[in-house]
Write a protein that holds these residues in place. Structure first.
Motif, PDB file in Angstrom:
ATOM      1  N   THR A 105       0.866  -1.186   0.002  1.00 23.47           N
ATOM      2  CA  THR A 105      -0.067   0.024   0.139  1.00 23.47           C
ATOM      3  C   THR A 105       0.837   1.279   0.171  1.00 23.47           C
ATOM      4  OG1 THR A 105      -1.658  -1.125   1.249  1.00 23.47           O
ATOM      5  CG2 THR A 105      -1.919   1.262   1.285  1.00 23.47           C
ATOM      6  N   VAL A 106       0.439   2.275  -0.650  1.00 25.74           N
ATOM      7  CA  VAL A 106       1.238   3.507  -0.837  1.00 25.74           C
ATOM      8  C   VAL A 106       0.278   4.286  -0.023  1.00 25.74           C
ATOM      9  CG1 VAL A 106       1.533   5.507  -2.263  1.00 25.74           C
ATOM     10  CG2 VAL A 106       2.022   3.160  -3.140  1.00 25.74           C
ATOM     11  N   TYR A 107       0.985   5.045   1.007  1.00 22.40           N
ATOM     12  CA  TYR A 107       0.226   5.954   2.000  1.00 22.40           C
ATOM     13  C   TYR A 107       0.640   7.494   1.690  1.00 22.40           C
ATOM     14  CZ  TYR A 107      -0.347   1.916   4.869  1.00 22.40           C
ATOM     15  OH  TYR A 107      -0.978   0.750   5.072  1.00 22.40           O
ATOM     16  N   CYS A 108      -0.341   8.265   1.937  1.00 20.14           N
ATOM     17  CA  CYS A 108      -0.255   9.849   1.942  1.00 20.14           C
ATOM     18  C   CYS A 108       0.002  10.100   3.351  1.00 20.14           C
ATOM     19  CB  CYS A 108      -1.522  10.541   1.238  1.00 20.14           C
ATOM     20  SG  CYS A 108      -1.300  12.178   1.437  1.00 20.14           S
ATOM     21  N   TYR A 109       0.922  10.848   4.072  1.00 21.16           N
ATOM     22  CA  TYR A 109       1.268  11.082   5.237  1.00 21.16           C
ATOM     23  C   TYR A 109       0.704  12.581   5.325  1.00 21.16           C
ATOM     24  CZ  TYR A 109       3.493   6.734   5.932  1.00 21.16           C
ATOM     25  OH  TYR A 109       3.796   5.332   5.766  1.00 21.16           O
ATOM     26  N   VAL A 110      -0.018  12.894   6.261  1.00 20.89           N
ATOM     27  CA  VAL A 110      -0.577  14.163   6.729  1.00 20.89           C
ATOM     28  C   VAL A 110      -0.435  14.834   7.785  1.00 20.89           C
ATOM     29  CG1 VAL A 110      -2.730  15.462   6.673  1.00 20.89           C
ATOM     30  CG2 VAL A 110      -2.443  13.589   4.978  1.00 20.89           C
ATOM     31  N   ARG A 111       0.475  15.750   8.191  1.00 25.26           N
ATOM     32  CA  ARG A 111       0.728  16.473   9.533  1.00 25.26           C
ATOM     33  C   ARG A 111      -0.356  17.209   9.698  1.00 25.26           C
ATOM     34  NH1 ARG A 111       5.770  19.508   8.769  1.00 25.26           N
ATOM     35  NH2 ARG A 111       6.426  17.325   8.540  1.00 25.26           N
ATOM     36  N   ILE A 112      -0.804  17.252  11.000  1.00 21.45           N
ATOM     37  CA  ILE A 112      -1.524  17.883  11.992  1.00 21.45           C
ATOM     38  C   ILE A 112      -0.833  19.276  12.853  1.00 21.45           C
ATOM     39  CG2 ILE A 112      -3.670  17.832  13.197  1.00 21.45           C
ATOM     40  CD1 ILE A 112      -3.051  14.509  12.058  1.00 21.45           C
ATOM     41  N   THR A 113      -1.188  20.236  12.505  1.00 20.50           N
ATOM     42  CA  THR A 113      -0.677  21.200  13.321  1.00 20.50           C
ATOM     43  C   THR A 113      -1.898  21.899  14.166  1.00 20.50           C
ATOM     44  OG1 THR A 113       0.826  21.624  11.320  1.00 20.50           O
ATOM     45  CG2 THR A 113       0.647  23.317  13.099  1.00 20.50           C
ATOM     46  N   LEU A 114      -1.660  21.909  15.484  1.00 24.62           N
ATOM     47  CA  LEU A 114      -2.800  22.593  16.186  1.00 24.62           C
ATOM     48  C   LEU A 114      -2.727  24.189  16.432  1.00 24.62           C
ATOM     49  CD1 LEU A 114      -2.850  19.833  18.702  1.00 24.62           C
ATOM     50  CD2 LEU A 114      -4.497  20.120  16.758  1.00 24.62           C
TER      51      LEU A 114
END
Length: 100
Positions: A91-100
């Motif tokens: 599986t290929v993943y898209c990694y998404v950063r979450i900034t608060l």
């Protein structure tokens, strides 16, 4: 809260991140319903589980990713080579950063 794409790659190649992030699996031929389900699964995954988050924050994140990333994820999935073309089924993943 804000989101940004860190990388799109196989899990073995992701270097990690020092802030909360989600990984959304993508594959060739994904539909809009598949993307929505993948986003929901990524946010609800136990490995993401930020202990101090409220249900409202999870809902805000789900809405933010749905609103800002669905079309991008569909395009990325459409442009991926098929498993046969890649010679693998990982599986290929898209990694998404979450900034608060």
């Amino acid at each position: 809260m804000d989101i940004s794409i860190i990388d799109t790659c196989l899990a073995d190649y992701f270097p990690g991140c020092d802030t909360p992030y989600i990984q959304i699996g993508i594959w060739k031929g994904m539909t809009r319903a598949d993307v929505t389900c993948a986003i929901r699964s990524a946010i609800e995954d136990e490995s993401f589980g930020v202990e101090t988050w409220t249900e409202d924050q999870y809902n805000e994140l789900r809405h933010l990713v749905d609103a800002r990333m669905t079309n991008w994820l569909l395009t990325a999935a459409r442009n991926l080579p098929s498993d046969e073309e890649r010679g693998m089924t990982s599986t290929v993943y898209c990694y998404v950063r979450i900034t608060l």
